[in-house]
Design an enzyme around this catalytic site. Structure first.
Site, mmCIF file in Angstrom:
data_model
loop_
_atom_site.group_PDB
_atom_site.id
_atom_site.type_symbol
_atom_site.label_atom_id
_atom_site.label_comp_id
_atom_site.label_asym_id
_atom_site.label_seq_id
_atom_site.Cartn_x
_atom_site.Cartn_y
_atom_site.Cartn_z
ATOM 1 N N ASP A 15 62.043 44.669 37.147
ATOM 2 C CA ASP A 15 60.756 44.005 36.892
ATOM 3 C C ASP A 15 59.565 44.960 36.988
ATOM 4 O OD1 ASP A 15 60.812 44.442 39.606
ATOM 5 O OD2 ASP A 15 60.492 42.351 40.182
ATOM 6 N N ASN A 82 54.907 21.343 53.008
ATOM 7 C CA ASN A 82 54.408 21.700 54.327
ATOM 8 C C ASN A 82 54.254 23.223 54.413
ATOM 9 O OD1 ASN A 82 53.648 21.385 57.054
ATOM 10 N ND2 ASN A 82 55.091 19.690 57.309
ATOM 11 N N ASP A 90 60.953 34.155 39.972
ATOM 12 C CA ASP A 90 61.080 35.057 38.825
ATOM 13 C C ASP A 90 61.455 34.293 37.563
ATOM 14 O OD1 ASP A 90 61.359 38.315 39.650
ATOM 15 O OD2 ASP A 90 61.363 36.849 41.264
ATOM 16 N N HIS A 112 71.252 39.289 43.404
ATOM 17 C CA HIS A 112 71.608 40.675 43.091
ATOM 18 C C HIS A 112 73.119 40.785 42.970
ATOM 19 C CE1 HIS A 112 67.553 42.251 44.184
ATOM 20 N NE2 HIS A 112 67.574 41.239 45.040
ATOM 21 N N ALA A 155 67.666 19.512 57.529
ATOM 22 C CA ALA A 155 67.006 20.728 58.010
ATOM 23 C C ALA A 155 68.009 21.850 58.235
ATOM 24 C CB ALA A 155 66.256 20.431 59.302
ATOM 25 N N THR A 160 73.888 25.958 47.956
ATOM 26 C CA THR A 160 74.453 26.955 47.051
ATOM 27 C C THR A 160 74.980 26.351 45.757
ATOM 28 O OG1 THR A 160 76.620 26.776 48.101
ATOM 29 C CG2 THR A 160 75.100 28.432 48.985
ATOM 30 N N ARG A 175 76.676 20.349 52.024
ATOM 31 C CA ARG A 175 77.646 19.410 51.452
ATOM 32 C C ARG A 175 77.149 17.979 51.612
ATOM 33 N NH1 ARG A 175 81.010 23.261 53.999
ATOM 34 N NH2 ARG A 175 82.541 24.205 52.599
ATOM 35 N N ARG A 178 77.059 11.619 52.857
ATOM 36 C CA ARG A 178 77.099 10.199 52.528
ATOM 37 C C ARG A 178 76.072 9.904 51.444
ATOM 38 N NH1 ARG A 178 73.236 6.792 54.715
ATOM 39 N NH2 ARG A 178 71.906 7.589 56.389
#
Length: 206
Positions: A15, A82, A90, A112, A155, A160, A175, A178
């Site tokens: 970049d 917040n 990017d 990367h 939290a 991913t 994951r 419920r």
């Protein structure tokens, strides 16, 4: 193909050309001005937000707020960020309406290559968060993730992969544990019940 086109298409990129460093410098100036604005300078903050995102934006952002470009971020009306949120934009970060972010949420569109010989390169995949989501404090959202509408991310989670709508999802990696259901319409936290009387009392105090 230009470098900007490579970024948009998910190819490896660097970049340091095509005005990208200059764009980031201008973004840092806007970021500094926004984060330094007085808490009661609401018109100034609103004007700076429109400059940061390159369009009128009707959201509420608690400073400090950090980003790379700003113009790659779209935030829907009524959303709330917040303090200490970090958006590595990017490529596109698209946030729907009435999305709530806890403190210190990171959205990273950039990764990367794993092999050290190529780690100086980057790739970018967009992140999309649909309407009415709640993203808890210290959540990290990785490149290419889509989070479906109404979903809650607990939290500290590291997201991913895609998370479906109407879900409660937590953990590292995040994951689904419920689905949001009628029980959640009745209770707001553990055994604390939502009642019309209580909501009326709260409304009368505003």
């Amino acid at each position: 193909m230009t470098m900007r086109e490579r970024i948009a298409s998910g190819k490896l990129f660097t970049d340091y050309c095509e005005g990208l460093p200059e764009d980031r410098l201008q973004a840092k100036k806007r970021m500094l001005a926004f984060n330094a604005a007085a808490p009661d300078a609401l018109d100034q903050r609103s004007s700076l937000m429109n400059e940061i995102f390159g369009k009128e934006t009707k959201a509420w952002i608690e400073p400090p707020f950090y980003f790379c470009y700003g113009t790659n971020i779209e935030i829907g009306e009524g959303s709330y960020l917040n303090f200490n949120c970090n958006f590595v934009d990017d490529t596109k970060i698209i946030i729907g309406k009435k999305v709530m972010f806890g403190p210190a949420v990171t959205i990273a569109t950039v990764g990367h290559p794993l092999h050290p010989d190529y780690r100086g390169y980057m790739y970018a995949d967009p992140v999309t968060i649909l309407d009415n989501c709640w993203i808890g404090a210290n959540v990290t959202i990785c490149p290419g993730v889509t989070i479906g509408e109404n979903t809650v991310i607990g939290a500290g989670s590291v997201v991913t992969r895609d998370i479906p709508a109407n879900s409660v999802a937590v953990g590292n990696p995040c994951r689904v544990i419920r689905t949001i259901d009628e029980h959640d319409r009745k209770y707001y936290y553990k055994d604390r019940e939502i009642t019309p009387e209580d909501l009326d009392e709260e409304a009368g105090l505003r």
